[in-house]
Motif scaffolding. Structure first.
Motif, PDB file in Angstrom:
ATOM      1  N   LYS A 133      -8.205   0.032 -13.579  1.00 31.73           N
ATOM      2  CA  LYS A 133      -6.726  -0.122 -13.796  1.00 31.73           C
ATOM      3  C   LYS A 133      -6.078   0.741 -12.707  1.00 31.73           C
ATOM      4  CE  LYS A 133      -7.489  -0.674 -18.642  1.00 31.73           C
ATOM      5  NZ  LYS A 133      -7.158  -1.862 -19.066  1.00 31.73           N
ATOM      6  N   VAL A 134      -4.889   0.262 -12.382  1.00 35.65           N
ATOM      7  CA  VAL A 134      -4.093   1.053 -11.470  1.00 35.65           C
ATOM      8  C   VAL A 134      -2.481   1.152 -12.066  1.00 35.65           C
ATOM      9  CG1 VAL A 134      -3.463  -1.285 -10.040  1.00 35.65           C
ATOM     10  CG2 VAL A 134      -3.358   1.307  -8.781  1.00 35.65           C
ATOM     11  N   HIS A 157      -5.607   5.676 -11.061  1.00 39.29           N
ATOM     12  CA  HIS A 157      -6.386   4.527 -11.281  1.00 39.29           C
ATOM     13  C   HIS A 157      -7.708   5.036 -11.990  1.00 39.29           C
ATOM     14  CE1 HIS A 157      -8.485   6.637  -7.925  1.00 39.29           C
ATOM     15  NE2 HIS A 157      -9.549   6.191  -8.245  1.00 39.29           N
ATOM     16  N   HIS A 194       1.600   7.197  -6.955  1.00 36.52           N
ATOM     17  CA  HIS A 194       1.351   8.237  -5.985  1.00 36.52           C
ATOM     18  C   HIS A 194       2.575   8.942  -5.427  1.00 36.52           C
ATOM     19  CE1 HIS A 194       2.950   4.693  -4.201  1.00 36.52           C
ATOM     20  NE2 HIS A 194       3.092   4.966  -3.036  1.00 36.52           N
ATOM     21  N   TRP A 237      -6.509   1.778  -2.158  1.00 40.02           N
ATOM     22  CA  TRP A 237      -5.610   2.822  -2.943  1.00 40.02           C
ATOM     23  C   TRP A 237      -5.666   3.975  -2.147  1.00 40.02           C
ATOM     24  CZ3 TRP A 237     -10.326   0.957  -4.871  1.00 40.02           C
ATOM     25  CH2 TRP A 237     -11.276   1.886  -5.286  1.00 40.02           C
ATOM     26  N   ALA A 242     -10.115  -3.973  -2.479  1.00 35.75           N
ATOM     27  CA  ALA A 242      -8.763  -3.250  -2.999  1.00 35.75           C
ATOM     28  C   ALA A 242      -8.815  -1.934  -2.042  1.00 35.75           C
ATOM     29  CB  ALA A 242      -9.137  -2.628  -4.511  1.00 35.75           C
ATOM     30  N   ARG A 274      -6.440  10.708 -10.108  1.00 36.51           N
ATOM     31  CA  ARG A 274      -6.209  10.795  -8.654  1.00 36.51           C
ATOM     32  C   ARG A 274      -7.597  11.145  -7.962  1.00 36.51           C
ATOM     33  NH1 ARG A 274      -1.007  12.337 -11.009  1.00 36.51           N
ATOM     34  NH2 ARG A 274       0.515  10.877 -10.312  1.00 36.51           N
ATOM     35  N   TYR A 287      -1.237   1.016  -3.504  1.00 31.02           N
ATOM     36  CA  TYR A 287      -2.587  -0.051  -3.666  1.00 31.02           C
ATOM     37  C   TYR A 287      -2.154  -1.145  -2.971  1.00 31.02           C
ATOM     38  CZ  TYR A 287      -1.535  -3.285  -7.322  1.00 31.02           C
ATOM     39  OH  TYR A 287      -0.857  -4.368  -7.955  1.00 31.02           O
ATOM     40  N   LEU A 317      -8.551   7.824 -16.040  1.00 33.48           N
ATOM     41  CA  LEU A 317      -7.373   7.586 -15.165  1.00 33.48           C
ATOM     42  C   LEU A 317      -7.513   8.826 -14.317  1.00 33.48           C
ATOM     43  CD1 LEU A 317      -5.241   5.824 -17.593  1.00 33.48           C
ATOM     44  CD2 LEU A 317      -6.024   5.103 -15.394  1.00 33.48           C
ATOM     45  N   TYR A 371       0.865  -1.348   0.101  1.00 34.40           N
ATOM     46  CA  TYR A 371       0.007   0.159  -0.077  1.00 34.40           C
ATOM     47  C   TYR A 371       0.828   1.251   0.117  1.00 34.40           C
ATOM     48  CZ  TYR A 371      -3.320   3.587   1.123  1.00 34.40           C
ATOM     49  OH  TYR A 371      -4.154   4.594   1.375  1.00 34.40           O
ATOM     50  N   MET A 403      -6.657  -4.328 -12.123  1.00 33.82           N
ATOM     51  CA  MET A 403      -7.145  -4.542 -10.815  1.00 33.82           C
ATOM     52  C   MET A 403      -7.826  -5.683 -10.988  1.00 33.82           C
ATOM     53  SD  MET A 403      -6.497  -2.712  -7.835  1.00 33.82           S
ATOM     54  CE  MET A 403      -7.231  -1.200  -7.212  1.00 33.82           C
ATOM     55  N   THR A 440      -2.850   7.795  -5.962  1.00 40.23           N
ATOM     56  CA  THR A 440      -2.760   6.626  -6.952  1.00 40.23           C
ATOM     57  C   THR A 440      -3.682   6.859  -8.181  1.00 40.23           C
ATOM     58  OG1 THR A 440      -2.265   5.508  -4.802  1.00 40.23           O
ATOM     59  CG2 THR A 440      -2.744   4.022  -7.223  1.00 40.23           C
TER      60      THR A 440
END
Ligand SMILES: O=C(O)CCC(=O)C(=O)O
Length: 281
Positions: free
Chosen positions: A160-161, A209, A166, A203, A201, A124, A15, A122, A10, A193, A207
């Motif tokens: 997706k990540v 994602h 980060h 995050w 999950a 943050r 994540y 995508l 993490y 993911m 991050t």
């Protein structure tokens, strides 16, 4: 439950995924509950709000049928959702990260209907933790969680990540250039993911994602999202644990994201056409 490896991942990668946190019977309860809210959204046919509770409804461009893509704060009106958001397993995974004095600022359902063009591009999540003055020291204080209700696979729109993203930017909550980041689609670190029902999950606010379309014909993609924050560092939200003791929702809803929560108290169709983070193009 949360392991040393999860905690390291993490903080290092931004994540982690905890496997098999909720069992099949529990997930079936969540499925049925989510379906009830989807049916309500389909009947309402338009985005609808009642204080902090909102159901985002879009119109399918081809058929004009309503597409329910998300909802905030079902838990004020739904004992199943409330029971899961306060589940001790959440506290157990959060305690090593943010302690046991915790407020909640996200309680959200996401649907990616088969064949729809629903996605959250995508980004943050820091972009949604506004005004930034309400969130002190956001990065180490806030954890987002997502319970997989269906299998999450690339073809049904698994999120997706980008591991490590980060650490790519200063943690400046007001720097809008880091909020929406489509360029990360080409980042070699990006991964799906992949989750099974019952996996959770985690995050962070910084991050990167999002993304992923449900291109299947019949496999739904439902996600139950709860965002938790160290209470001392947050001026908004509903309490969920005080010194580890569960706080159920009661009384006036707290100020969370809807600034007029105490002024507009009647249910109403909302002019907002959907969550600003979602697109259906
Ligand atoms: O439902 C999804 O796949 C996207 C979730 C997401 O990006 C978010 O909650 O910030």
């Amino acid at each position: 439950m949360i392991t040393k490896e999860n905690i390291e991942q993490y903080w290092e990668e931004g994540y982690t995924v905890l496997r098999g946190v909720f069992g099949e019977r529990e997930i079936e309860q969540l499925r049925q509950s989510m379906d009830r809210w989807r049916w309500l959204g389909e009947m309402l046919r338009r985005t609808w709000r009642w204080q902090n509770t909102v159901i985002w409804v879009n119109e399918d461009a081809d058929t004009a049928e309503p597409i329910v893509r998300g909802m905030q704060w079902p838990s004020y009106h739904d004992a199943v959702m409330d029971r899961f958001r306060t589940d001790p397993r959440f506290l157990a995974m959060l305690k090593p990260l943010i302690g046991d004095n915790v407020k909640q600022i996200i309680n959200q359902l996401h649907w990616k209907k088969p064949g729809s063009r629903i996605t959250w591009p995508l980004h943050r999540d820091v972009r949604s933790r506004q005004p930034s003055s309400a969130f002190i020291d956001l990065y180490p204080s806030w954890v987002q969680t997502g319970v997989a209700i269906d299998p999450h696979r690339p073809d049904n729109g698994a999120m997706k990540v980008v591991p490590g993203s980060h650490k790519d930017a200063e943690h400046d909550p007001d720097d809008k250039t880091i909020w929406n980041v489509p360029q990360y689609a080409n980042d070699p670190r990006i991964r799906d993911m992949v989750m099974d029902p019952g996996d959770v999950a985690l995050w962070s606010a910084y991050t990167v994602h999002g993304g992923g379309f449900n291109t299947t014909e019949s496999l739904d993609r439902r996600l139950y999202i709860n965002g938790f924050v160290k209470a001392d560092n947050c001026l908004r939200g509903e309490w969920v644990w005080k010194n580890g003791v569960t706080q159920h929702l009661h009384g006036e809803p707290a100020l969370i994201q809807f600034g007029q929560v105490h002024e507009i108290t009647e249910p109403h169709y909302a002019s907002e056409v959907g969550h600003r983070t979602a697109i259906t193009d």
